[in-house]
Design a protein around this motif. Structure first.
Motif, mmCIF file in Angstrom:
data_model
loop_
_atom_site.group_PDB
_atom_site.id
_atom_site.type_symbol
_atom_site.label_atom_id
_atom_site.label_comp_id
_atom_site.label_asym_id
_atom_site.label_seq_id
_atom_site.Cartn_x
_atom_site.Cartn_y
_atom_site.Cartn_z
ATOM 1 N N ASN A 90 -3.644 -7.767 9.756
ATOM 2 C CA ASN A 90 -3.421 -6.700 8.784
ATOM 3 C C ASN A 90 -1.950 -6.345 8.729
ATOM 4 O O ASN A 90 -1.274 -6.303 9.768
ATOM 5 C CB ASN A 90 -4.246 -5.472 9.196
ATOM 6 N N ASN A 91 -1.457 -6.110 7.534
ATOM 7 C CA ASN A 91 -0.064 -5.697 7.347
ATOM 8 C C ASN A 91 0.915 -6.667 8.017
ATOM 9 O O ASN A 91 1.849 -6.268 8.700
ATOM 10 C CB ASN A 91 0.157 -4.281 7.882
ATOM 11 N N VAL A 92 0.673 -7.956 7.827
ATOM 12 C CA VAL A 92 1.543 -8.974 8.400
ATOM 13 C C VAL A 92 2.411 -9.547 7.286
ATOM 14 O O VAL A 92 1.960 -9.714 6.159
ATOM 15 C CB VAL A 92 0.712 -10.071 9.106
ATOM 16 N N ILE A 122 1.145 -9.869 -1.382
ATOM 17 C CA ILE A 122 2.108 -9.074 -2.137
ATOM 18 C C ILE A 122 3.495 -9.690 -1.954
ATOM 19 O O ILE A 122 3.939 -9.903 -0.821
ATOM 20 C CB ILE A 122 2.107 -7.608 -1.668
ATOM 21 N N VAL A 123 4.163 -10.007 -3.061
ATOM 22 C CA VAL A 123 5.500 -10.605 -3.046
ATOM 23 C C VAL A 123 6.516 -9.495 -3.297
ATOM 24 O O VAL A 123 6.373 -8.718 -4.251
ATOM 25 C CB VAL A 123 5.606 -11.714 -4.104
ATOM 26 N N GLN A 124 7.581 -9.447 -2.455
ATOM 27 C CA GLN A 124 8.500 -8.316 -2.485
ATOM 28 C C GLN A 124 9.958 -8.773 -2.429
ATOM 29 O O GLN A 124 10.279 -9.821 -1.854
ATOM 30 C CB GLN A 124 8.252 -7.398 -1.281
ATOM 31 N N VAL A 125 10.827 -7.959 -2.987
ATOM 32 C CA VAL A 125 12.266 -8.040 -2.765
ATOM 33 C C VAL A 125 12.703 -6.685 -2.208
ATOM 34 O O VAL A 125 12.529 -5.654 -2.865
ATOM 35 C CB VAL A 125 13.035 -8.372 -4.054
ATOM 36 N N LEU A 166 3.806 -10.342 1.857
ATOM 37 C CA LEU A 166 3.053 -9.418 2.713
ATOM 38 C C LEU A 166 1.560 -9.586 2.483
ATOM 39 O O LEU A 166 1.093 -9.716 1.346
ATOM 40 C CB LEU A 166 3.465 -7.975 2.380
ATOM 41 N N LYS A 167 0.815 -9.628 3.591
ATOM 42 C CA LYS A 167 -0.641 -9.541 3.511
ATOM 43 C C LYS A 167 -1.012 -8.125 3.985
ATOM 44 O O LYS A 167 -0.838 -7.793 5.161
ATOM 45 C CB LYS A 167 -1.293 -10.595 4.407
#
Length: 746
Positions: A90-92, A122-125, A166-167
């Protein structure tokens, strides 16, 4: 006995100074992608750093994870590796910090998939500390298919940003598929927006492979996807796997890190695994690829491919061991076949002998034409990436014949070759940006007499040029593009010799070494098709090294490359070597066909000079016959010398310890008594500044005119002439250094 000598050439007729040969700014072109290892192909799980909890500990250009990030052999579009965010977590996240320019538009793109349909990524910058940046929106995806996600953004006041996948799930929902799913990340790219537009267009034009084996990565299999074979091939469903017997196949170790495989159980004889593929094209070639390994020696499998059309048509049958596999290490097997009238098939991997387990992984079925196109694109892309590592040091496009670089070889050379090398414009000339070495028939034959009393009838004139004393090469990529001659007697060559060579007697024997102690690299030789000589061909070239002597002659190692269609006379081709301190690789049109290890061969740890020549026959090719076309042309489009930073560094280490000359310049004299003045102002020192002895020789291109020791020479001072002076000195460890200048007699 092997002579250990090396050579360095510099001086009035050479590079003048090394700095003029090698650019001062040694910038090796880098890929446009700002993310390091964004395809995960060159790293393993151990290379993904463990996040310490302090963002400042994350080094730019390395991947990090806060909880168990790994690398998998499940990648996008035939890619072997990808990054993984593990299941039951979770939240990795997996992240990389990247340097960027402030106030610049960028695009971050990556491909993402999950192992379960409800899995989410989730893909992030983020900023350099891993904190959200106001105005930059994240994007998410679900599903088991590779999906491209993009974020366009402006870097604002940030000089570092963090790219992240992010997962995330609600911690209380640990029984959900979201929590249980793995997340896979591949092809992570960060580029300035102006570059990304071109990159995206290039990617869109690439061939996308369609694998007709469903669930081939085995990460989405459910228990009922592995079924007992009921013998009814018409009911085989793509994406399911069928086993014989009462003991089921199981999911186990696969090929590569964190990959799954299907395992046929041990202690079961004549067991097999079957898988179906539908929606194929009839009368079309396909290729099936699979990795297999066996639990013990004495166990082997065969692969049969059968059509499902009501008649069980055999598409590929393991006759004559063609489909037989054995061994306890993973090995890839490839089978090509035609579908005939079938649009459905099943593949049967059958335990033929032995009772140990069999592991099967990474099953792929592609339309062959599509796969061939994909492989060609991959090869071209790999070549482009490799070329970016090189900086071109020197190039000759032959707009003219530059005599500050090239000198003519003249007269008789090498064995029983029946041509004279001349400087005539009929035999060596430049036309339309190409260098022609042309062999022509003589109007009158000439007889050359050897020292042993034998003679050679010289029937042809031809061209040979070399960079001796003017330009040298040590480590790097040396390449030419050329069209070669053909037919009996055609013998073109593109090659190098060590710069300590005494030029077949043009330099005094005390000032260097003879052949083959100087070392020779044959980058390309062709022995034209001759019906009277075996092993000759207009479609095969040879790459060879010669070094040192044995009781039976010189030491040689050689390999060949042959065209699948046509001859080397039909069109232009590129021929080259990549020369490193430990290896020399030969290639034709980008295809590496030979690698020879040279670590312990001093002959190739010193500078060489470059030669082009066109012989018209000899001991190896035989001689021209009535079918040989004259004039015979060896046409050279360009020659190029490039180095990587590592190759340049290795060469620099050599030059840093080599002796150097000063005072070398062109000289004019008028009588023999002035010969002694040739050494008046020439000095040589070793790397520590210690003075060294200097010797010199004079030649006219065909004969040694003065050895630098005797008082008399063979120079005719009654007429004007131009000669070459070769200065030599020897430093520590028998390292020769050469410098050349021109002697004018008036």
């Amino acid at each position: 006995m092997k002579t250990k000598k090396k050579v360095f050439v510099a001086g009035a007729m050479t590079f003048a100074m090394l700095g003029t040969m090698i650019p001062q700014n040694w910038n090796v072109s880098a890929a446009s992608n700002l993310i390091s290892n964004g395809d995960f192909e060159n790293i393993k799980s151990a290379d993904i750093g463990k996040y310490t909890g302090n963002a400042s500990d994350m080094k730019v250009g390395s991947w990090y994870s806060n909880s168990g990030g790994e690398v998998s052999y499940i990648g996008y579009n035939e890619s072997e590796r990808s990054g993984i965010l593990p299941a039951n977590n979770n939240n990795v996240w997996i992240r990389q910090v990247v340097n960027v320019e402030k106030n610049t538009d960028y695009v971050f793109s990556t491909y993402v998939k999950t192992s379960l349909s409800e899995g989410e990524a989730i893909v992030q910058v983020l900023d350099g500390n891993g904190t959200a940046i106001e105005g930059i929106k994240e994007t998410n995806m679900k599903g088991v298919e590779w999906t491209q996600k993009k974020i366009s953004f402006n870097s604002g006041n940030h000089s570092k940003i963090t790219v992240s996948v992010l997962k995330w799930v609600d911690e209380s929902n640990t029984d959900s598929d979201i929590y249980k799913a793995s997340v896979y990340v591949d092809e992570a790219v960060l580029m300035p927006k102006v570059e990304y537009t071109d990159y995206e267009a290039s990617e869109e034009s690439k061939t996308k492979l369609v694998n007709f084996i469903k669930n081939s990565d085995l990460i989405n299999l459910q228990d009922d996807d592995i079924q007992k074979n009921d013998g009814n091939i018409q009911n085989y469903v793509p994406g399911k796997f069928y086993y014989n017997g009462d003991t089921p196949a199981t999911i186990g170790e696969g090929y590569g890190e964190n990959a799954n495989g299907l395992v046929l159980p041990e202690n079961v004889k004549e067991n097999s695994l079957k898988v179906a593929a539908h929606d194929l094209k009839a009368q079309t070639d396909y290729v099936f690829k699979v990795y297999i390994k066996h639990g013990a020696s004495g166990t082997g499998t065969v692969t049969n491919i059968n059509g499902i059309d009501g008649t069980d048509t055999k598409l590929f049958v393991a006759d004559d061991n063609a489909g037989y596999a054995s061994g306890q290490e993973w090995k890839e097997y490839t089978y090509t076949f035609n579908t005939k009238d079938c649009t459905k098939l099943y593949i049967d991997i059958y335990k033929y002998v032995g009772e140990s387990s069999v592991s099967i992984s990474d099953l792929r079925l592609y339309e062959k034409s599509q796969y061939n196109q994909y492989e060609e694109e991959e090869k071209e892309e790999a070549a482009e990436e490799e070329n970016k590592k090189y900086t071109e040091v020197w190039r000759d496009d032959f707009d003219t014949l530059d005599t500050s670089t090239w000198s003519y070889q003249l007269g008789h050379k090498r064995g029983i070759e029946p041509q004279d090398y001349v400087s005539n414009k009929d035999n060596v000339f430049v036309e339309d940006g190409k260098l022609y070495l042309r062999a022509t028939e003589k109007d009158e034959y000439r007889v050359h007499y050897n020292a042993d009393g034998s003679d050679i009838v010289k029937k042809y004139d031809s061209g040979s040029i070399a960079t001796f004393g003017k330009k040298e090469f040590l480590y790097g990529k040396i390449e030419m593009r050329a069209k070669l001659p053909k037919g009996a007697g055609a013998f073109p060559a593109f090659w190098t010799l060590g710069n300590d060579f005494t030029l077949d007697g043009l330099v005094d024997s005390k000032q260097g070494v003879g052949w083959p102690m100087c070392g020779e690299i044959d980058i390309m030789e062709l022995i034209g098709a001759n019906p009277d000589v075996s092993g000759t061909s207009d479609s095969t070239v040879h790459g060879t090294i010669h070094n040192g002597l044995t009781e039976n002659g010189d030491k040689a190692q050689t390999n060949t490359y042959s065209l699948k269609e046509g001859t080397f006379n039909d069109d232009y081709h590129t021929f080259g070597i990549v020369w490193n301190p430990d290896t020399i690789e030969w290639y034709v049109d980008g295809n590496v066909y030979s690698t020879i290890y040279i670590t312990d061969l001093d002959y190739f740890q010193k500078p060489h000079y470059l030669l082009f020549n066109l012989a018209a026959g000899g001991a190896w090719p035989g001689f021209p016959n009535e079918d040989t076309d004259f004039p015979m042309d060896f046409i050279i489009d360009y020659v190029s010398y490039s180095q990587t930073a590592a190759q340049k560094e290795a060469a620099d280490k050599y030059y840093a310890t080599a002796p150097t000359f000063s005072g070398v310049k062109d000289i004019t004299i008028s009588d023999e008594s002035q010969l002694s003045s040739l050494l008046d102002n020439v000095k040589a020192t070793d790397a520590n500044g210690k003075a060294l002895d200097v010797s010199c020789s004079i030649n006219d291109g065909q004969k040694l005119m003065w050895n630098g020791r005797t008082r008399t020479s063979e120079i005719d001072f009654s007429k004007e002439g131009t000669y070459e002076i070769v200065y030599s000195t020897i430093g520590e460890n028998n390292v020769y250094t050469r410098a050349c200048a021109t002697l004018h007699v008036k």
